[in-house]
Design an enzyme around this catalytic site. Structure first.
Site, mmCIF file in Angstrom:
data_model
loop_
_atom_site.group_PDB
_atom_site.id
_atom_site.type_symbol
_atom_site.label_atom_id
_atom_site.label_comp_id
_atom_site.label_asym_id
_atom_site.label_seq_id
_atom_site.Cartn_x
_atom_site.Cartn_y
_atom_site.Cartn_z
ATOM 1 N N CYS A 107 5.234 -6.163 1.643
ATOM 2 C CA CYS A 107 5.614 -4.748 1.649
ATOM 3 C C CYS A 107 4.942 -4.017 2.816
ATOM 4 O O CYS A 107 5.259 -4.270 3.962
ATOM 5 C CB CYS A 107 5.298 -4.117 0.294
ATOM 6 S SG CYS A 107 6.243 -2.609 -0.039
ATOM 7 N N TYR A 108 3.962 -3.131 2.552
ATOM 8 C CA TYR A 108 3.278 -2.450 3.659
ATOM 9 C C TYR A 108 2.651 -3.471 4.596
ATOM 10 O O TYR A 108 2.655 -3.293 5.822
ATOM 11 C CB TYR A 108 2.199 -1.510 3.119
ATOM 12 C CG TYR A 108 1.434 -0.770 4.205
ATOM 13 C CD1 TYR A 108 1.862 0.473 4.649
ATOM 14 C CD2 TYR A 108 0.299 -1.331 4.796
ATOM 15 C CE1 TYR A 108 1.187 1.139 5.666
ATOM 16 C CE2 TYR A 108 -0.382 -0.675 5.812
ATOM 17 C CZ TYR A 108 0.060 0.561 6.243
ATOM 18 O OH TYR A 108 -0.607 1.214 7.251
ATOM 19 N N SER A 153 -25.682 -8.995 -25.358
ATOM 20 C CA SER A 153 -25.014 -7.950 -26.146
ATOM 21 C C SER A 153 -24.222 -8.498 -27.327
ATOM 22 O O SER A 153 -23.671 -7.725 -28.099
ATOM 23 C CB SER A 153 -24.059 -7.164 -25.243
ATOM 24 O OG SER A 153 -22.983 -7.995 -24.830
ATOM 25 N N GLU A 204 4.033 -10.861 -6.634
ATOM 26 C CA GLU A 204 2.989 -10.960 -7.658
ATOM 27 C C GLU A 204 3.410 -10.409 -9.014
ATOM 28 O O GLU A 204 2.793 -10.725 -10.042
ATOM 29 C CB GLU A 204 1.701 -10.262 -7.191
ATOM 30 C CG GLU A 204 1.775 -8.760 -7.022
ATOM 31 C CD GLU A 204 2.239 -8.301 -5.649
ATOM 32 O OE1 GLU A 204 1.827 -7.223 -5.215
ATOM 33 O OE2 GLU A 204 3.032 -9.036 -5.013
ATOM 34 N N ASP A 260 -18.783 -11.919 -22.563
ATOM 35 C CA ASP A 260 -19.302 -12.096 -21.203
ATOM 36 C C ASP A 260 -20.777 -12.515 -21.222
ATOM 37 O O ASP A 260 -21.179 -13.429 -20.503
ATOM 38 C CB ASP A 260 -19.133 -10.812 -20.385
ATOM 39 C CG ASP A 260 -17.676 -10.420 -20.199
ATOM 40 O OD1 ASP A 260 -16.810 -11.300 -20.303
ATOM 41 O OD2 ASP A 260 -17.411 -9.221 -19.965
ATOM 42 N N SER A 261 -21.574 -11.835 -22.043
ATOM 43 C CA SER A 261 -22.995 -12.175 -22.088
ATOM 44 C C SER A 261 -23.224 -13.516 -22.785
ATOM 45 O O SER A 261 -24.144 -14.254 -22.438
ATOM 46 C CB SER A 261 -23.813 -11.062 -22.755
ATOM 47 O OG SER A 261 -23.539 -10.962 -24.125
ATOM 48 N N HIS A 301 7.573 -7.546 -3.851
ATOM 49 C CA HIS A 301 6.284 -7.922 -4.455
ATOM 50 C C HIS A 301 6.422 -9.226 -5.251
ATOM 51 O O HIS A 301 6.953 -9.227 -6.355
ATOM 52 C CB HIS A 301 5.786 -6.807 -5.376
ATOM 53 C CG HIS A 301 5.302 -5.601 -4.639
ATOM 54 N ND1 HIS A 301 4.023 -5.509 -4.141
ATOM 55 C CD2 HIS A 301 5.923 -4.453 -4.294
ATOM 56 C CE1 HIS A 301 3.869 -4.339 -3.530
ATOM 57 N NE2 HIS A 301 5.024 -3.685 -3.597
ATOM 58 N N GLY A 344 0.817 -1.203 0.000
ATOM 59 C CA GLY A 344 0.000 0.000 0.000
ATOM 60 C C GLY A 344 0.850 1.252 0.000
ATOM 61 O O GLY A 344 2.051 1.195 0.323
ATOM 62 N N LYS A 355 -11.471 -11.485 -16.251
ATOM 63 C CA LYS A 355 -11.672 -11.682 -17.689
ATOM 64 C C LYS A 355 -10.960 -12.935 -18.206
ATOM 65 O O LYS A 355 -11.524 -13.686 -19.003
ATOM 66 C CB LYS A 355 -11.161 -10.455 -18.459
ATOM 67 C CG LYS A 355 -11.572 -10.427 -19.917
ATOM 68 C CD LYS A 355 -13.050 -10.090 -20.043
ATOM 69 C CE LYS A 355 -13.479 -9.889 -21.469
ATOM 70 N NZ LYS A 355 -14.868 -9.439 -21.568
ATOM 71 N N GLY A 381 -21.503 -9.897 -26.871
ATOM 72 C CA GLY A 381 -20.135 -9.910 -26.353
ATOM 73 C C GLY A 381 -19.836 -11.221 -25.652
ATOM 74 O O GLY A 381 -20.745 -12.004 -25.351
#
Length: 530
Positions: free
Chosen positions: A89-90, A239, A185, A243-244, A183, A62, A386, A241
């Site tokens: 880290c933080y 849509s 990640e 996702d839909s 970090h 952070g 995603k 798309g």
């Protein structure tokens, strides 16, 4: 269905977010290991943590300093629950301070690549690939800190250090508390994913159940449980798309013909030939899709509106109103409204677990259903990033070209037109988008990048066409690379390609006199301009 499928979230990790720019990336890294993980604000109440039953807790990095008064602290329950804890880290510094150690601001900051010297064995770095330097085990990591620990808490041991940081990795093996000043990640930290895996699999004893096959079965089971009344029908805002589409396929597997997809042509869509695509989906996937043209209504409610947040909310509100109207007239006994909301939508709209997360932008499909609407909400993908959605799509055998088509925002061209939305501007954008995407496909770049689109800027500039002075609009090109769309980098497109795209847009489309290219990353910018 096996017992494990029912409990794929049982083996889980909780990340408490202290505001790091890498927090969403960290969440994804845990998911990549096959473990369910959620990202919650640092001040989450202990009751919610108890209800979640995490097998391990990670305290994120952070921007704050633990040396300041009233700096964010982890709930005391984190250290008394008997659960393994990893502070990053933080997160490492605040754990140290809360457990009796000391932290101070250092005159020698560490940002970027750093070599850490491993001086003691620990399960956290067991079987990690290191290299020798002067008979010392070395690991390359990515540091980003100004404060440093000067005294570690009682019963903690130093595992690694750097030239300027005496406590790069610390541990209390008995309580299974670990702190790392770097970090893990980010890809810049070599073996960072291995360190996370050691903590999650070896120390927390989690089992990798969060996999596409299990997720699909779990989602279908949950949908069936929610909609167990066989007389209840579900409508889905469709849509075309990805996702839909994936939401539709999962719903169809769960409830069959009780699903009714509603496609609203609101005039803010990217292309013209949606009816052809709808017929393909109906035939290929046996979906019932109802098509309605509602362009005039959307342009009327958006007339005179320039604020992006208000535009988004108006578009979302109008969608809901029309879905409700169409459901009453065309879908008998519609009791459920389904949406293709994904996890990044929830995070950006500050709709995670508490209201303390800062709003970035409203998403048209986040915010629930108005009380007057007599339907319940189903969002099968709302806990998925995603890339996870696409992995499910692969399992559902969706063709590559569909699965990796560039995403298009729910509010459509309404948020790619800065300021007031007009039909004239939408028509221009559809043409500029087509040129941009066609040229990317011709150059075989389209599928190498994550998203590309054009933005209409209500800024006029002087141009010359032949011998005639023009005073026309400006178009911005945007192309980005991303995995989860929580972070993104702008794409360094070849100059020749940019020149060709610019020439085509200015020469072929009336009303454009200038084309610019957006070279902003996310963060600090968002992917969409509004």
């Amino acid at each position: 269905m096996s017992k494990n499928i029912k409990n794929i979230k049982k083996h889980n990790i909780l990340i408490l977010d202290f505001g790091s720019q890498y927090s969403q990336l960290l969440t994804r890294r845990v998911r990549e290991i096959g473990i369910y993980c959620e990202l919650w604000p640092w001040n989450t109440h202990e009751k919610k943590i108890i209800q979640f039953k995490p097998m391990g807790i990670i305290l994120s990095g952070g921007p704050e300093s633990t040396t300041k008064l009233n700096s964010p602290k982890a709930p005391e329950y984190v250290f008394s629950a008997g659960i393994p804890v990893l502070g990053i880290c933080y997160g490492m510094q605040i754990m140290t301070k809360q457990l009796g150690g000391k932290v101070k601001t250092s005159s020698k900051r560490e940002f970027g690549y750093t070599e850490i010297k491993i001086i003691k064995k620990s399960p956290l770095i067991q079987k990690i690939n290191k290299y020798k330097k002067k008979n010392t085990n070395i690991l390359n990591v990515w540091m980003s800190h100004e404060d440093k620990i000067i005294t570690i808490p009682k019963n903690f041991t130093t595992i690694a250090k750097t030239k300027t940081c005496p406590f790069a990795i610390i541990s209390n093996e008995k309580k299974k508390f670990y702190g790392i000043q770097f970090h893990p990640e980010v890809t810049h930290t070599q073996q960072g994913q291995h360190i996370l895996k050691q903590f999650i699999i070896k120390i927390c004893k989690c089992k990798s159940l969060w996999k596409p096959k299990n997720i699909i079965k779990n989602i279908i089971q949950n949908i069936q449980k929610k909609t167990k009344n066989n007389n209840d029908n579900v409508i889905l805002g469709f849509s075309c798309g990805i996702d839909s589409l994936i939401t539709a396929l999962l719903l169809h597997k769960a409830i069959g013909n009780r699903l009714f997809c509603i496609f609203l042509d609101n005039g803010l869509l990217q292309f013209y030939k949606y009816k052809k695509r709808i017929k393909y989906f109906e035939k290929q996937y046996n979906l019932k899709i109802l098509y309605f043209s509602v362009k005039n209504r959307f342009f009327q409610v958006l007339s005179g509106i320039t604020d992006p947040e208000i535009k988004r909310k108006i578009i979302g509100k109008t969608f809901i109103e029309i879905f409700n109207e169409k459901a009453l007239h065309y879908v008998p006994n519609a009791k459920w409204l389904a949406q293709g909301t994904i996890y990044s939508d929830m995070i950006e709209s500050a709709k995670t677990t508490t209201n303390s997360t800062q709003l970035i932008k409203s998403h048209h499909n986040v915010g629930g259903i108005p009380k007057k609407m007599k339907m319940h909400l189903i969002e099968p993908l709302k806990k998925l990033f995603k890339d996870e959605v696409r992995n499910i799509g692969k399992k559902l055998k969706i063709p590559y070209n569909l699965l990796y088509q560039h995403p298009f925002p729910g509010p459509g061209l309404g948020i790619r037109i800065l300021g007031e939305v007009k039909q004239e501007y939408c028509n221009i954008l559809r043409k500029t988008d087509k040129i941009f995407l066609d040229e990317l496909k011709k150059s075989k770049i389209y599928h190498k990048i994550s998203q590309a689109f054009t933005v209409f800027l209500p800024i006029r500039s002087v141009g010359i066409m032949g011998d005639t002075r023009k005073y026309e609009w400006t178009i911005a090109l945007r192309a980005i690379e991303s995995t989860d769309f929580m972070t993104a980098k702008w794409v360094n497109l070849p100059y020749k390609l940019l020149i060709n795209i610019s020439n085509r847009i200015i020469n072929e489309i009336k009303g454009i006199s200038r084309v610019v290219y957006d070279i902003s990353n996310k963060p600090p910018s968002t992917i969409e301009w509004e």
